[in-house]
Design an enzyme around this catalytic site. Structure first.
Site, PDB file in Angstrom:
ATOM      1  N   CYS A   1       0.845  -1.201   0.000  1.00  0.00           N
ATOM      2  CA  CYS A   1       0.000   0.000   0.000  1.00  0.00           C
ATOM      3  C   CYS A   1       0.874   1.242   0.000  1.00  0.00           C
ATOM      4  O   CYS A   1       1.382   1.665   1.049  1.00  0.00           O
ATOM      5  CB  CYS A   1      -0.930  -0.005   1.208  1.00  0.00           C
ATOM      6  SG  CYS A   1      -2.026   1.444   1.285  1.00  0.00           S
TER       7      CYS A   1
ATOM      8  N   CYS B   1      -0.504   4.098   2.113  1.00  0.00           N
ATOM      9  CA  CYS B   1      -0.317   3.895   3.553  1.00  0.00           C
ATOM     10  C   CYS B   1       1.113   4.175   3.984  1.00  0.00           C
ATOM     11  O   CYS B   1       1.346   4.783   5.040  1.00  0.00           O
ATOM     12  CB  CYS B   1      -0.671   2.461   3.941  1.00  0.00           C
ATOM     13  SG  CYS B   1      -2.279   1.874   3.372  1.00  0.00           S
ATOM     14  N   ASP B   2       2.076   3.725   3.181  1.00  0.00           N
ATOM     15  CA  ASP B   2       3.457   3.668   3.662  1.00  0.00           C
ATOM     16  C   ASP B   2       4.435   4.570   2.929  1.00  0.00           C
ATOM     17  O   ASP B   2       5.606   4.669   3.331  1.00  0.00           O
ATOM     18  CB  ASP B   2       3.966   2.221   3.564  1.00  0.00           C
ATOM     19  CG  ASP B   2       3.144   1.261   4.413  1.00  0.00           C
ATOM     20  OD1 ASP B   2       2.631   1.694   5.455  1.00  0.00           O
ATOM     21  OD2 ASP B   2       3.020   0.081   4.030  1.00  0.00           O
TER      22      ASP B   2
END
Length: 312
Positions: A136, A139-140
């Site tokens: 992701c 997300c990261d």
């Protein structure tokens, strides 16, 4: 709390969508039974730090967030069964859900079984989630400011991830097993025209290189020459797609060609009284907050459906 043989609402899944649905259903006094699935807490339990979930300015561990949501649902009366459902019978009402050596009927069903990111199948890949391997970018990506990252894949998701990662990373390298991309022409152009993105064609990742701190690089194999080389990097983003966890519902609910549950008017599926929320019906966003939002919608729609039954 004892599990009833008949429930007003059953929730399948315990990620952000399922637990949010459980919170709302429990507060509406629907006394939901939550069947957690094989991975209680969902994909977020493999995330060490979540920085984009509202309300946690310092970030929060994925396991802790899911534990808090579960305790919140339990506080309002949700009942949990730690196991998986198989099979389900949706051809008559009330619906019947089998789980392990027992079964229960329900007047409404919320499906929040999520999706599973496809993996490269490399040794240590899963163990390195959160330590240099990610599925992701949204997300990261923030954790890779000024670093070098690799994106594996050639579709729209891979190109979206690669372009997004250029906001943070010093250099993004796309590794693709073919000599051309499968992404849509606009997404291809955005990625190919970006000066911070390099492409390595006709290659696959054979090994993830690590040290005590996490990922240090990858070993790649050229599929035309069989030559193997090493590429230094700080992060590996696997963007080869997701498989929705919908095997239980084939031939029972309408699915997209890719296997996601089709929903209309919010979270309504093709069967009245069955609602779907989260990644199992979302092929595009796949975020904890969007999953939670659809979990709220599904619970509210289930409550309205149950209210409508009283007049029949």
């Amino acid at each position: 709390m004892a599990i009833s043989e008949h429930c007003r609402t059953i929730v399948l899944g315990s990620g952000p969508a399922g637990l949010t649905a459980a919170i709302y259903a429990a507060r509406a006094q629907l006394e939901p039974l939550v069947i957690t699935g094989q991975q209680p807490g969902g994909q977020l339990t493999g995330t060490t730090e979540i920085e984009n979930f509202p309300g946690f300015p310092e970030g929060i561990d994925g396991n802790e967030l899911m534990d808090r949501m579960r305790r919140q649902a339990e506080r309002f009366g949700a009942c949990f069964f730690d196991g998986s459902a198989s099979p389900v019978e949706l051809d008559r009402h009330p619906f019947r859900i089998h789980f392990e050596d027992r079964s229960a009927t329900c007047d409404s069903l919320i499906v929040a079984t999520g999706a599973t990111p496809r993996q490269l199948g490399l040794p240590g890949e899963v163990e390195l989630y959160g330590r240099g391997v990610s599925v992701c970018a949204t997300c990261d990506g923030f954790f890779y400011r000024g670093k070098r990252v690799v994106v594996v894949g050639g579709g729209d998701t891979a190109m979206e991830d690669a372009v997004f990662l250029t906001r943070f990373a010093e250099k993004v390298t796309v590794v693709h097993r073919r000599d051309s991309l499968r992404a849509s022409p606009p997404m291809q152009k955005r990625a190919l025209d970006n000066p911070k993105i390099d492409f390595i064609w006709n290659c696959t990742v054979r090994r993830i290189l690590t040290d005590a701190g996490g990922v240090t690089g990858i070993r790649i194999k050229n599929l035309q020459t069989d030559e193997e080389t090493e590429l230094a990097c700080d992060g590996l983003f696997v963007a080869i797609g997701h498989d929705p966890n919908t095997g239980l519902f084939r031939d029972q609910l309408e699915l997209t060609p890719d296997g996601f549950i089709v929903t209309t008017d919010g979270c309504q599926t093709s069967v009245p009284g069955v609602f779907a929320a989260g990644d199992v019906q979302d092929a595009h966003f796949r975020q904890a907050i969007t999953a939670a939002g659809t979990g709220c919608q599904a619970a509210m729609q289930a409550e309205r459906f149950l209210e409508s039954l009283k007049g029949n």
